[in-house]
Design a protein around this motif. Structure first.
Motif, PDB file in Angstrom:
ATOM      1  N   VAL A 124       0.834  -1.203   0.000  1.00 11.29           N
ATOM      2  CA  VAL A 124       0.000   0.000   0.000  1.00 11.29           C
ATOM      3  C   VAL A 124       0.867   1.250   0.000  1.00 11.29           C
ATOM      4  O   VAL A 124       0.528   2.244  -0.635  1.00 11.29           O
ATOM      5  N   ALA A 135       0.518   4.685   4.156  1.00  9.37           N
ATOM      6  CA  ALA A 135      -0.780   4.059   4.420  1.00  9.37           C
ATOM      7  C   ALA A 135      -1.067   4.043   5.916  1.00  9.37           C
ATOM      8  O   ALA A 135      -0.172   3.922   6.741  1.00  9.37           O
ATOM      9  N   GLY A 152      -5.878   0.882   2.202  1.00  3.63           N
ATOM     10  CA  GLY A 152      -5.369   0.752   0.842  1.00  3.63           C
ATOM     11  C   GLY A 152      -6.448   0.433  -0.181  1.00  3.63           C
ATOM     12  O   GLY A 152      -7.645   0.401   0.134  1.00  3.63           O
TER      13      GLY A 152
END
Length: 409
Positions: free
Chosen positions: A323, A327, A348
């Protein structure tokens, strides 16, 4: 800053030692007076005079020995009881047989009970039973046969000394409990004071650095991110107290003593000592990882707790890898009656359908081994819930009786 005393001492048994000191002095005078009033009836009064002279000197000289538990050693107790037993047996040598058979008192008389009570206060009811049994045997041998008065006196000393010994043991246990409660209360107050000081100073500065760094951008943004992570870590440290200080209670000369002790890192191979899972998961909390926990400890065996924490770490690694470093993630711990559930959720884009199977086919087994494999060995489960565009959630469930392996991987 004023010094704080970490070791607390208290003693409810100390008055018993003072009472015993007075009892020994009064009873030796009573025994001497009793002998003086019946001097003419003794067949060998010089034996009694010699014994009482020694007994008076012994009683006065050993007063410091019965002033507290520290000075009252086993060697002294044995010698003191020997004096009492010898005095009982000398009664037949010094006194007339007719007076003994009619129920006359022994030479030490009730002074003997002081020797037995010293055993009771020092060692509890078991020591008292041992000493009073020896005194009972000596009295029966001195009388030649168990008479009514002898049995009555023996039982009285036996029951009284054992009762006092039991009371002393209960008092010591209460002291240890109270001392530990006072230590915990003092530690809690100190932690609250430190938390207020840190909140008013360090945490506010770190929060300001984070905000200013994010606003300035560039290298300052990275500095702000690091300040934010340190703020979260420090806030967790001062507010949670996830790993309480271990304490041991013991007996000392002046009463119960409570000391802070360090627990060894090694555990028994069976993994039976429970640990708080929250302590292992708290370090994962950062500026971008929110850690939510129950208010009470979450006990698991050490091996199971480590494996579960490692699985959580693997899930967070996947978040950072797939991600991105920016994130956000959330860790939620739920303590159910028969299981512990830990959820790791991110914001994500989610995992496309079939992507996990494709990764396993390509030899990338992070989820299969690092997460599902660990939970499988614990007898638990790992479920991945992912919706494209709505993030991914990993739910780890471990039974409370999970043992895991004794060693980490």
């Amino acid at each position: 800053m004023a010094k704080r005393e970490r070791v607390m001492r208290m003693s409810v048994e100390q008055p018993l030692w003072r009472a015993l000191t007075g009892y020994r002095v009064l009873t030796v005078l009573y025994a001497i007076g009793l002998f003086a009033t019946a001097y003419d009836t003794f067949t060998r009064p010089w034996v009694a005079v010699a014994f009482f002279a020694f007994l008076l000197v012994w009683t006065l000289a050993t007063l410091p020995k019965v002033a507290g538990a520290a000075n009252c050693t086993k060697r002294f107790l044995a010698a003191d009881l020997t004096v009492a037993l010898v005095g009982i047996m000398l009664t037949r040598v010094a006194d007339s047989g007719a007076r003994i058979e009619s129920g006359g008192p022994t030479l030490p008389s009730i002074w003997t009970a002081g020797a037995v009570l010293a055993f009771a206060i020092k060692g509890g009811w078991r020591w008292a039973a041992f000493a009073s049994t020896l005194v009972a045997a000596a009295n029966i041998v001195e009388r030649g046969a168990p008479t009514r008065d002898t049995v009555h006196n023996v039982i009285l000393v036996w029951v009284a000394s054992i009762a006092i010994g039991y009371v002393v043991e209960v008092a010591r246990a209460s002291e240890r409990t109270l001392a530990r409660a006072l230590e915990i209360e003092a530690a809690t107050r100190e932690r609250e004071r430190l938390a207020r000081d840190i909140h008013d100073g360090v945490l506010q500065v770190l929060a300001m650095v984070q905000r200013r760094g994010s606003a300035l951008g560039g290298e300052a943004a990275e500095l702000g991110r690091m300040a934010g992570e340190q703020e979260v870590a420090l806030r967790t440290l001062v507010s949670g107290g996830l790993v309480p200080v271990s304490r041991v209670s013991e007996d000392a000369a002046l009463g119960a003593v409570v000391r802070a002790v360090d627990e060894p890192d090694d555990e028994d191979p069976a993994g039976t000592d429970a640990v708080d899972l929250r302590a292992l998961l708290a370090p994962y909390a950062t500026a971008r990882v929110t850690f939510s926990e129950p208010g009470a400890p979450v006990p698991l065996t050490p091996a199971a707790a480590r494996e579960l924490a490692a699985a959580v770490g693997a899930a967070l690694d996947n978040v950072r890898k797939h991600v991105g470093a920016d994130a956000r993630a959330w860790i939620l711990v739920e303590d159910e009656p028969d299981a512990v559930i830990v959820s790791v959720r991110d914001d994500g884009p989610g995992i496309p359908e079939g992507r996990l199977a494709q990764a396993e086919g390509e030899g990338r087994l992070g989820v299969a081994l690092s997460i599902r494999g660990r939970l499988r060995e614990l007898g638990g489960t790992a479920e991945l819930i992912s919706v494209p565009g709505q993030g991914t959630e990993v739910e780890l469930k471990v039974p409370k009786d999970a043992r895991g392996k004794a060693k980490t991987r």
